[in-house]
Design an enzyme around this catalytic site. Sequence first.
Site, PDB file in Angstrom:
ATOM      1  NE  ARG A 133      14.359   6.732   6.395  1.00 52.80           N
ATOM      2  CZ  ARG A 133      13.778   7.595   5.549  1.00 52.80           C
ATOM      3  NH1 ARG A 133      14.502   8.164   4.591  1.00 52.80           N
ATOM      4  NH2 ARG A 133      12.508   7.920   5.660  1.00 52.80           N
ATOM      5  CB  CYS A 174      24.795   3.618  12.696  1.00 60.11           C
ATOM      6  SG  CYS A 174      23.168   2.869  12.705  1.00 60.11           S
ATOM      7  CB  CYS A 187       7.408  -4.298   2.958  1.00 58.52           C
ATOM      8  SG  CYS A 187       6.715  -2.880   3.811  1.00 58.52           S
ATOM      9  CB  CYS A 224      25.342   0.033   8.645  1.00 59.04           C
ATOM     10  SG  CYS A 224      25.399   0.846  10.260  1.00 59.04           S
ATOM     11  CG  HIS A 236      -1.828   1.178   1.226  1.00 59.89           C
ATOM     12  ND1 HIS A 236      -3.064   1.168   0.628  1.00 59.89           N
ATOM     13  CD2 HIS A 236      -1.637   2.433   1.714  1.00 59.89           C
ATOM     14  CE1 HIS A 236      -3.603   2.380   0.756  1.00 59.89           C
ATOM     15  NE2 HIS A 236      -2.757   3.168   1.416  1.00 59.89           N
ATOM     16  CB  THR A 237       4.107   2.101   1.559  1.00 64.39           C
ATOM     17  OG1 THR A 237       3.631   1.688   2.841  1.00 64.39           O
ATOM     18  CG2 THR A 237       4.980   3.332   1.731  1.00 64.39           C
ATOM     19  CB  CYS A 252      23.222  -0.932  13.680  1.00 60.12           C
ATOM     20  SG  CYS A 252      22.390  -0.721  12.092  1.00 60.12           S
ATOM     21  NE  ARG A 298       2.240  -6.513   0.514  1.00 59.70           N
ATOM     22  CZ  ARG A 298       1.554  -5.604   1.201  1.00 59.70           C
ATOM     23  NH1 ARG A 298       0.236  -5.460   1.028  1.00 59.70           N
ATOM     24  NH2 ARG A 298       2.177  -4.818   2.072  1.00 59.70           N
ATOM     25  CD  GLU A 309       5.651  -6.495   0.437  1.00 61.91           C
ATOM     26  OE1 GLU A 309       5.308  -5.519   1.120  1.00 61.91           O
ATOM     27  OE2 GLU A 309       4.855  -7.352   0.044  1.00 61.91           O
TER      28      GLU A 309
HETATM   29  P1  NAD Z   1      -4.079  -2.201   2.783  1.00 58.28           P
HETATM   30  O1  NAD Z   1      -4.591  -0.987   2.103  1.00 58.28           O
HETATM   31  O2  NAD Z   1      -3.962  -3.481   2.023  1.00 58.28           O
HETATM   32  O3  NAD Z   1      -4.957  -2.495   4.103  1.00 58.28           O
HETATM   33  C1  NAD Z   1      -5.563  -1.454   4.788  1.00 58.28           C
HETATM   34  C2  NAD Z   1      -6.832  -2.048   5.418  1.00 58.28           C
HETATM   35  O4  NAD Z   1      -7.405  -1.066   6.282  1.00 58.28           O
HETATM   36  C3  NAD Z   1      -7.918  -2.452   4.412  1.00 58.28           C
HETATM   37  O5  NAD Z   1      -8.367  -3.761   4.713  1.00 58.28           O
HETATM   38  C4  NAD Z   1      -9.042  -1.430   4.651  1.00 58.28           C
HETATM   39  O6  NAD Z   1     -10.333  -1.994   4.459  1.00 58.28           O
HETATM   40  C5  NAD Z   1      -8.817  -1.101   6.119  1.00 58.28           C
HETATM   41  N1  NAD Z   1      -9.336   0.205   6.557  1.00 58.28           N
HETATM   42  C6  NAD Z   1      -9.291   1.378   5.881  1.00 58.28           C
HETATM   43  N2  NAD Z   1      -9.858   2.357   6.628  1.00 58.28           N
HETATM   44  C7  NAD Z   1     -10.270   1.776   7.790  1.00 58.28           C
HETATM   45  C8  NAD Z   1     -10.927   2.252   8.965  1.00 58.28           C
HETATM   46  N3  NAD Z   1     -11.287   3.546   9.059  1.00 58.28           N
HETATM   47  N4  NAD Z   1     -11.179   1.392   9.977  1.00 58.28           N
HETATM   48  C9  NAD Z   1     -10.811   0.092   9.862  1.00 58.28           C
HETATM   49  N5  NAD Z   1     -10.202  -0.440   8.773  1.00 58.28           N
HETATM   50  C10 NAD Z   1      -9.937   0.406   7.753  1.00 58.28           C
HETATM   51  O7  NAD Z   1      -2.657  -1.779   3.359  1.00 58.28           O
HETATM   52  P2  NAD Z   1      -1.378  -2.649   3.840  1.00 58.28           P
HETATM   53  O8  NAD Z   1      -0.501  -2.960   2.669  1.00 58.28           O
HETATM   54  O9  NAD Z   1      -1.838  -3.760   4.752  1.00 58.28           O
HETATM   55  O10 NAD Z   1      -0.668  -1.503   4.736  1.00 58.28           O
HETATM   56  C11 NAD Z   1      -1.395  -0.991   5.821  1.00 58.28           C
HETATM   57  C12 NAD Z   1      -0.811   0.356   6.242  1.00 58.28           C
HETATM   58  O11 NAD Z   1       0.478   0.156   6.782  1.00 58.28           O
HETATM   59  C13 NAD Z   1      -0.646   1.339   5.105  1.00 58.28           C
HETATM   60  O12 NAD Z   1      -0.847   2.654   5.616  1.00 58.28           O
HETATM   61  C14 NAD Z   1       0.827   1.181   4.727  1.00 58.28           C
HETATM   62  O13 NAD Z   1       1.332   2.360   4.119  1.00 58.28           O
HETATM   63  C15 NAD Z   1       1.436   0.971   6.083  1.00 58.28           C
HETATM   64  N6  NAD Z   1       2.693   0.237   6.159  1.00 58.28           N
HETATM   65  C16 NAD Z   1       3.551   0.635   7.132  1.00 58.28           C
HETATM   66  C17 NAD Z   1       4.735  -0.078   7.343  1.00 58.28           C
HETATM   67  C18 NAD Z   1       5.695   0.360   8.442  1.00 58.28           C
HETATM   68  O14 NAD Z   1       6.808  -0.144   8.474  1.00 58.28           O
HETATM   69  N7  NAD Z   1       5.303   1.224   9.331  1.00 58.28           N
HETATM   70  C19 NAD Z   1       5.037  -1.199   6.540  1.00 58.28           C
HETATM   71  C20 NAD Z   1       4.107  -1.594   5.557  1.00 58.28           C
HETATM   72  C21 NAD Z   1       2.919  -0.871   5.366  1.00 58.28           C
HETATM   73  N1  AHE Z   2       8.205   8.921   3.469  1.00 56.60           N
HETATM   74  C1  AHE Z   2       7.183   8.719   4.470  1.00 56.60           C
HETATM   75  C2  AHE Z   2       7.676   7.697   5.494  1.00 56.60           C
HETATM   76  C3  AHE Z   2       6.582   6.707   5.648  1.00 56.60           C
HETATM   77  C4  AHE Z   2       6.937   5.632   6.606  1.00 56.60           C
HETATM   78  O1  AHE Z   2       6.611   5.757   7.762  1.00 56.60           O
HETATM   79  N2  AHE Z   2       7.583   4.566   6.096  1.00 56.60           N
HETATM   80  C5  AHE Z   2       7.726   3.354   6.879  1.00 56.60           C
HETATM   81  C6  AHE Z   2       7.711   2.148   5.955  1.00 56.60           C
HETATM   82  S1  AHE Z   2       6.247   2.002   5.064  1.00 56.60           S
HETATM   83  C7  AHE Z   2       6.619   0.599   4.165  1.00 56.60           C
HETATM   84  O2  AHE Z   2       5.482   0.175   3.476  1.00 56.60           O
HETATM   85  C8  AHE Z   2       9.020   3.340   7.623  1.00 56.60           C
HETATM   86  O3  AHE Z   2       9.547   2.264   7.903  1.00 56.60           O
HETATM   87  N3  AHE Z   2       9.562   4.477   7.974  1.00 56.60           N
HETATM   88  C9  AHE Z   2      10.832   4.467   8.667  1.00 56.60           C
HETATM   89  C10 AHE Z   2      11.746   5.415   7.944  1.00 56.60           C
HETATM   90  O4  AHE Z   2      12.970   5.330   8.154  1.00 56.60           O
HETATM   91  O5  AHE Z   2      11.192   6.212   7.173  1.00 56.60           O
HETATM   92  C11 AHE Z   2       6.805   9.963   5.198  1.00 56.60           C
HETATM   93  O6  AHE Z   2       5.691   9.979   5.748  1.00 56.60           O
HETATM   94  O7  AHE Z   2       7.668  10.870   5.234  1.00 56.60           O
HETATM   95 ZN    ZN Z   3       5.617  -1.512   2.412  1.00 56.93          ZN
HETATM   96 ZN    ZN Z   4      23.261   1.174  11.033  1.00 59.33          ZN
END
Ligand code: NAD
Ligand code: AHE
Ligand code: ZN
Ligand code: ZN
Length: 391
Positions: free
Chosen positions: A119, A104, A179, A101, A46-47, A107, A386, A72
Amino acid sequence: SEGKPIECTAAVAYAPNKPLTIEKIIVEAPKTDEIRVKILKSALCHTDAFTLSGEDNEWPASDFKPVILGHEAAGIIESVGPEVTDLAVGDHVILLYTAECGECKFCLDDRTNLCIKVRSTQGKGVMPDGTTRFKTLKGEPIYHFMGCSTFSDYTVVSKHSAVKIDKDFDLEKAALLGCGVATGFGAAGYKGIGAAKKQNQITEGSSVAVFGLGAVGCSVLEGARAAGAKKIIAVDTNDKKEEWARSFGATDFVNPTKLPEGEDIVSKLVSMSDDGFGIDFTYDCTGNVNVMNNALMASARGTGISTVIGVAPAGAQISVRPFYLIVGRTWTGIAFGNIKGKSEMNKLIEASNQGVLSLEKYITHKREFKEINTAFEDLHSGDCLRTVFDY
Ligand code: NAD
Ligand code: AHE
Ligand code: ZN
Ligand code: ZN
């Protein structure tokens, strides 16, 4: 082609909300501390769609530069630049948008995976030396994305942004560990994997609520089941997600848009907790800040931990009455499941081999790489966890 540029096919994003352009590009040879990888399997997260919408803080719509998205994926090392010693041509690798790495400050700290080695340049879409390895056939630079850029037959990444895996591990499953599925499973902290900053691991017999049942949310469910949670509440606005959620370990399903008049999701979840004080671990996997606020408020008084995983649009902010924190709740966030990609990937592969993490269940669609624009539509159809591309 050791040391020489490669001409290959890539999907290039030229503007927000426009389909990717499938075209021939030039991929330069890897420089010092870099490797060039032939992508074999890549998935769509989704990102990637979030970034293509132009809503990403680091890729604002105003100066959207041509970029190769995708983060991914799994592939095979085609060539290595100078100083690359722990990776070799022919190695199977999973790409890491959160590099490791090993040297750092971050890490060396077991509470976080947020390596800073590459980064800052990664956030600007360039390699550590400030330049790109991708060029159009006319010689213009095409930018990198999240240090991976997997929507190309070949990509160049830092040696810190790839982890070597067994050659006999299925590469479609390996791609998913790049991912979404790794993120959710790591956030749950089963057996200390990722461990959500160690102290946030889901404990035996606890209650869990997961908002948003995409690949990320479903893998939190699986991680919660693996960690022995007793009540695992799946929350999604799409009823079609209930069946999947239960197959990944949910004991309950709630659709916030279908609650009786006058009932709201927070009071509903609190009423589902054994003692009426709230849910032990709650997770946002939607990127919607109102959901994040609700997830925090539904977490348990005194000891609840609420984790933000979803990526919110540029400018969006979370907000709750500070009193929710005064009475002992913890609000935290996590990147890539807090997993240290090089040192912990084998634990995820082991969890997959033991059937604790059922990677194959997340692959709901398979497409040829050239169908990538259709795959973005799959993501929004609601019945996709996916899509994995074959190159
Ligand atoms: P996705 O779009 O496949 O899944 C999102 C789900 O949320 C869907 O099933 C949708 O129906 C549901 N949804 C939407 N609005 C809602 C609400 N108001 N209440 C309840 N459910 C709701 O996305 P994904 O690939 O599973 O990723 C999920 C989120 O995580 C995205 O924002 C993505 O960018 C983020 N993400 C973050 C990281 C990280 O490292 N932090 C890693 C991967 C993805
Ligand atoms: N460029 C975005 C950052 C969004 C974000 O939070 N990215 C996640 C991964 S999403 C993967 O699907 C993350 O791991 N962030 C850690 C990092 O180092 O950015 C924004 O909002 O600025
Ligand atoms: Zn992702
Ligand atoms: Zn490092």
